[in-house]
Motif scaffolding. Structure first.
Motif, short mmCIF file in Angstrom:
data_model
loop_
_atom_site.label_atom_id
_atom_site.label_comp_id
_atom_site.label_asym_id
_atom_site.label_seq_id
_atom_site.Cartn_x
_atom_site.Cartn_y
_atom_site.Cartn_z
N GLY A 57 0.83 -1.21 0.00
CA GLY A 57 0.00 0.00 0.00
C GLY A 57 0.86 1.25 0.00
N ASP A 58 1.90 1.26 0.81
CA ASP A 58 2.80 2.42 0.86
C ASP A 58 3.42 2.67 -0.51
OD1 ASP A 58 2.30 2.66 3.53
OD2 ASP A 58 4.29 2.08 4.24
N GLU A 59 3.90 1.60 -1.11
CA GLU A 59 4.55 1.72 -2.42
C GLU A 59 3.59 2.35 -3.44
OE1 GLU A 59 7.58 1.16 -2.79
OE2 GLU A 59 8.05 0.56 -4.85
N ALA A 60 2.34 1.87 -3.43
CA ALA A 60 1.35 2.38 -4.38
C ALA A 60 1.03 3.85 -4.09
CB ALA A 60 0.07 1.54 -4.31
N LEU A 61 0.88 4.19 -2.82
CA LEU A 61 0.50 5.56 -2.48
C LEU A 61 1.61 6.55 -2.84
CD1 LEU A 61 -1.49 7.54 -1.32
CD2 LEU A 61 -0.71 6.93 0.98
N LEU A 62 2.86 6.17 -2.56
CA LEU A 62 3.97 7.09 -2.84
C LEU A 62 4.10 7.34 -4.34
CD1 LEU A 62 6.59 5.69 -0.29
CD2 LEU A 62 5.18 7.74 -0.07
N VAL A 86 -3.20 6.41 -14.18
CA VAL A 86 -2.30 5.47 -13.50
C VAL A 86 -2.23 5.81 -12.02
CG1 VAL A 86 0.05 4.59 -13.37
CG2 VAL A 86 -0.95 5.07 -15.60
N ALA A 87 -2.11 7.11 -11.73
CA ALA A 87 -2.04 7.55 -10.33
C ALA A 87 -3.29 7.11 -9.57
CB ALA A 87 -1.87 9.07 -10.26
N LEU A 88 -4.45 7.24 -10.22
CA LEU A 88 -5.70 6.87 -9.55
C LEU A 88 -5.81 5.35 -9.36
CD1 LEU A 88 -8.18 9.38 -11.17
CD2 LEU A 88 -7.60 9.21 -8.76
N ASP A 89 -5.33 4.58 -10.33
CA ASP A 89 -5.30 3.12 -10.15
C ASP A 89 -4.50 2.77 -8.89
OD1 ASP A 89 -6.74 2.60 -12.45
OD2 ASP A 89 -5.00 2.05 -13.66
N LEU A 90 -3.33 3.40 -8.78
CA LEU A 90 -2.45 3.08 -7.64
C LEU A 90 -3.05 3.58 -6.33
CD1 LEU A 90 1.03 3.79 -9.28
CD2 LEU A 90 0.09 1.57 -8.66
N LEU A 91 -3.71 4.73 -6.40
CA LEU A 91 -4.36 5.25 -5.19
C LEU A 91 -5.45 4.28 -4.72
CD1 LEU A 91 -4.50 7.68 -3.26
CD2 LEU A 91 -6.27 8.64 -4.73
N VAL A 159 8.13 -4.74 -11.74
CA VAL A 159 8.31 -5.51 -10.50
C VAL A 159 6.96 -5.75 -9.83
CG1 VAL A 159 9.32 -5.49 -8.19
CG2 VAL A 159 10.67 -4.70 -10.15
N ARG A 160 6.14 -4.71 -9.72
CA ARG A 160 4.87 -4.84 -8.99
C ARG A 160 3.92 -5.82 -9.70
NH1 ARG A 160 2.47 -1.99 -4.85
NH2 ARG A 160 0.21 -1.89 -4.84
N LEU A 161 3.96 -5.81 -11.02
CA LEU A 161 3.07 -6.73 -11.74
C LEU A 161 3.37 -8.18 -11.35
CD1 LEU A 161 0.95 -7.48 -13.82
CD2 LEU A 161 2.67 -7.22 -15.61
N GLY A 182 -5.32 -5.58 -9.22
CA GLY A 182 -4.11 -4.82 -9.54
C GLY A 182 -3.38 -5.36 -10.76
N VAL A 183 -3.44 -6.67 -10.97
CA VAL A 183 -2.72 -7.26 -12.11
C VAL A 183 -3.20 -6.64 -13.42
CG1 VAL A 183 -2.52 -9.38 -13.48
CG2 VAL A 183 -2.06 -9.44 -11.03
N LYS A 184 -4.52 -6.45 -13.56
CA LYS A 184 -5.04 -5.84 -14.80
C LYS A 184 -4.53 -4.42 -14.94
CE LYS A 184 -9.42 -8.21 -14.19
NZ LYS A 184 -10.84 -7.97 -13.95
N GLU A 185 -4.55 -3.69 -13.83
CA GLU A 185 -4.11 -2.29 -13.89
C GLU A 185 -2.62 -2.20 -14.21
OE1 GLU A 185 -7.41 -0.62 -10.68
OE2 GLU A 185 -5.45 -1.22 -9.95
N LEU A 186 -1.83 -3.03 -13.51
CA LEU A 186 -0.38 -2.98 -13.70
C LEU A 186 0.03 -3.42 -15.10
CD1 LEU A 186 1.87 -2.11 -11.75
CD2 LEU A 186 -0.28 -2.48 -10.61
#
Lengths: 281, 91
Positions: A57-62, A86-91, A159-161, A182-186
């Motif tokens: 979660g931290d990684e995605a938010l930053l 992309v920012a909103l997906d991660l948020l 890496v995240r995917l 997340g996999v679809k988004e990444l």
């Protein structure tokens, strides 16, 4: 159909048949895990699960915050919207993961004064000091130029995917579901950023120079991301090689150290919430 | 670095055909498709996208409006208005 329906009111008229749910995301900010069974399966280590959710979660938010800084500043409108998406997906991923961490192990949530209206996910996002954060320096790194942004996004997404792909089989069904989403988004983030890296690397002399420079500056980022998730090394190295090959770029040396831009990022991101600890948003 | 102009067509989930929704710039065809996804389908508007370079479209000219379209204006017999149309979906 009535004769008046042939009147053209705008370019979206023909799309009216879309499910009405397409506007129905509401305007409030409900608990992202509302309606989801909070139960943690037997045999799952709650402390470890909370730590894992927090770290993801931290990684995605930053990274989401850094990408959101491009709003209104991207090279063109199309890119501006793409980066915001992309920012909103991660948020969205960050909200689910921070909320899950708080449910699994309430001890991770910073203590706020009694009667505080701040939900757990916000307490984690806005009321934790830098030492308590578990994201990478790569994610918190201040934005450089557009080339730097797409190279960083490609490395982080690659890496995240793979990390999320492996978590789709996690024994915690909530984490597994967040990973599957997340996999679809990444997959899209990696594709979009990778295309830009290739486009810039094979574009003009100036775009190639900047892309090469970004890759060099971000060599320690790649090393850091792999140190954090050594299990995915083989999978992600193969993807990076493919991109470098398509871009006709050399793999840079992995030396060097990344600056710690987390305190600056948090100072800005947390300032409003901390100035109004009783605020309702 | 805006690149050529593309026209974007989107088909909605229950839509029958692709509908022109706007235009955008992109470096190449593949990026045009992605830009269209990002700009025009971020609120579930579509399940299929077409993009085409604007310079590949041959358009009628406003100057030709009269000879092209006015002659159709008085051919009342071409309209099925002299009998009842049943309840046919999508009409």
């Amino acid at each position: 159909m009535s004769p008046t329906s042939n009147v053209d009111h705008g370019p979206y008229d023909g799309l009216d048949a879309t499910d009405p749910a397409h506007w129905a995301f509401g305007t409030g900010f409900a608990d992202p895990l509302d309606g989801i069974d909070p139960h943690v399966p037997d045999g799952v280590d709650r402390v470890a699960l909370a730590a894992l959710c927090l770290r993801l979660g931290d990684e995605a938010l930053l990274l989401s915050h850094r990408l959101s800084e491009w709003c209104s500043r991207a090279p063109d409108l199309e890119t501006d919207v793409a980066l915001a998406n992309v920012a909103l997906d991660l948020l969205g991923q960050a909200r689910l993961l921070l909320a899950r961490a708080a449910v699994v192990e309430p001890g991770v949530v910073p203590e706020l004064p009694a009667g505080s209206p701040v939900p757990a996910e916000d307490a984690l996002a806005f009321f934790r000091d830098p030492p308590a954060w578990t994201g990478s320096r790569t994610a918190a790194l201040a934005n450089g130029d557009f080339g730097h942004t797409v190279v960083r996004l490609f490395l982080a997404s690659t890496v995240r995917l793979v990390v999320l792909q492996r978590l789709t089989g996690h024994p915690d069904p909530v984490l597994a579901a967040v990973a599957a989403k997340g996999v679809k988004e990444l997959t899209y983030h990696r594709d979009w950023s990778g295309r830009w890296v290739v486009t810039l690397a094979r574009g003009t002399r100036e775009s190639r120079r900047r892309t090469t420079a970004a890759l060099g500056q971000l060599a320690p980022a790649w090393a850091e991301l792999l140190d954090r998730d050594p299990a995915v090394r083989d999978d992600v190295e193969a993807v990076l090689d493919q991109l470098l090959d398509a871009s006709d770029l050399e793999r840079p040396d992995e030396g060097g150290e990344l600056p710690d831009d987390l305190p600056d990022l948090l100072a800005e991101m947390q300032s409003v919430a901390r100035a109004h600890p009783q605020g309702r948003w | 670095m805006t690149g050529p102009l593309y026209e974007v067509f989107v088909r909605a989930k229950r839509g029958l055909n692709h509908v022109h929704v706007g235009s955008l710039h992109a470096a190449d065809d593949a990026m045009a498709l992605r830009n269209a996804r990002d700009v025009y389908t971020r609120r579930n508007e579509g399940v299929s996208i077409w993009v085409v370079r604007a310079d590949a479209i041959t358009a009628s000219s406003p100057d030709e409006k009269e000879p092209l379209f006015d002659p159709a204006g008085d051919k009342v017999y071409r309209h099925p208005t002299f009998y009842e149309v049943g309840d046919v979906p999508h009409l």
